[in-house]
Scaffold this active site. Structure first.
Site, PDB file in Angstrom:
ATOM      1  N   PRO A   1       4.104  41.775  83.288  1.00 40.03           N
ATOM      2  CG  PRO A   1       3.457  43.889  83.953  1.00 40.03           C
ATOM      3  CD  PRO A   1       4.295  42.742  84.339  1.00 40.03           C
TER       4      PRO A   1
ATOM      5  N   PRO B   1       4.699  44.191  88.699  1.00 37.82           N
ATOM      6  CG  PRO B   1       5.259  41.968  88.281  1.00 37.82           C
ATOM      7  CD  PRO B   1       4.119  42.934  88.242  1.00 37.82           C
TER       8      PRO B   1
ATOM      9  NE  ARG C   1      -1.357  42.354  87.472  1.00 35.02           N
ATOM     10  CZ  ARG C   1      -0.542  41.376  87.090  1.00 35.02           C
ATOM     11  NH1 ARG C   1      -1.022  40.260  86.601  1.00 35.02           N
ATOM     12  NH2 ARG C   1       0.761  41.511  87.204  1.00 35.02           N
TER      13      ARG C   1
ATOM     14  NE  ARG D   1      11.189  40.927  80.345  1.00 36.56           N
ATOM     15  CZ  ARG D   1      11.257  40.972  81.667  1.00 36.56           C
ATOM     16  NH1 ARG D   1      10.865  42.033  82.316  1.00 36.56           N
ATOM     17  NH2 ARG D   1      11.713  39.946  82.353  1.00 36.56           N
TER      18      ARG D   1
END
Length: 126
Positions: A2, A37, A73, A42
């Site tokens: 993400p 994760p 997701r 970032r």
């Protein structure tokens, strides 16, 4: 992946701690490690110097966050992550929000096509 991008107008930078906001945002996202994760996260902030808010007559400010996610997701997972993240952002700006005009917003963008990436940071977390 993400990726979190937070844009903010330069007229509020003295009133908020942007590095602290990024840390709080990462902590919020990482509460969902089952779907976020750690090695792919970032976050960055972009200070805006050229902008016009509303009719431009006042010294209004805005903050806009964009959360970019890879696909896969569920809607419930995305909603949970975004609800928590936006609550974190609102809490960080609560004092500024109480004393001046500011617009807070957030959007989520889910990639539907493959992304191109190479990342060995994940190895540290295995």
């Amino acid at each position: 992946m993400p990726h979190l991008i937070i844009e903010y107008t330069d007229n509020i930078k003295e009133d908020v701690n942007i590095p602290q906001l990024l840390k709080k945002a990462n902590d919020s996202l990482l509460q969902h490690r089952d779907i976020i994760p750690i090695g792919g996260l970032r976050s960055r902030a972009i200070e805006l110097h050229d902008y016009c808010v509303a009719d431009g007559a006042e010294d209004d400010a805005f903050v806009h966050a964009t959360l970019k996610l890879g696909g896969g997701r569920s809607e419930e997972q995305i909603k949970s992550v975004c609800d928590d993240l936006f609550a974190t952002i609102k809490a960080h700006f609560s004092e500024v929000f109480a004393k001046r005009y500011v617009a807070l917003s957030m959007e989520v963008y889910e990639f539907t096509r493959p992304t191109y990436k190479q990342n060995n940071i994940h190895l540290r977390y295995k």
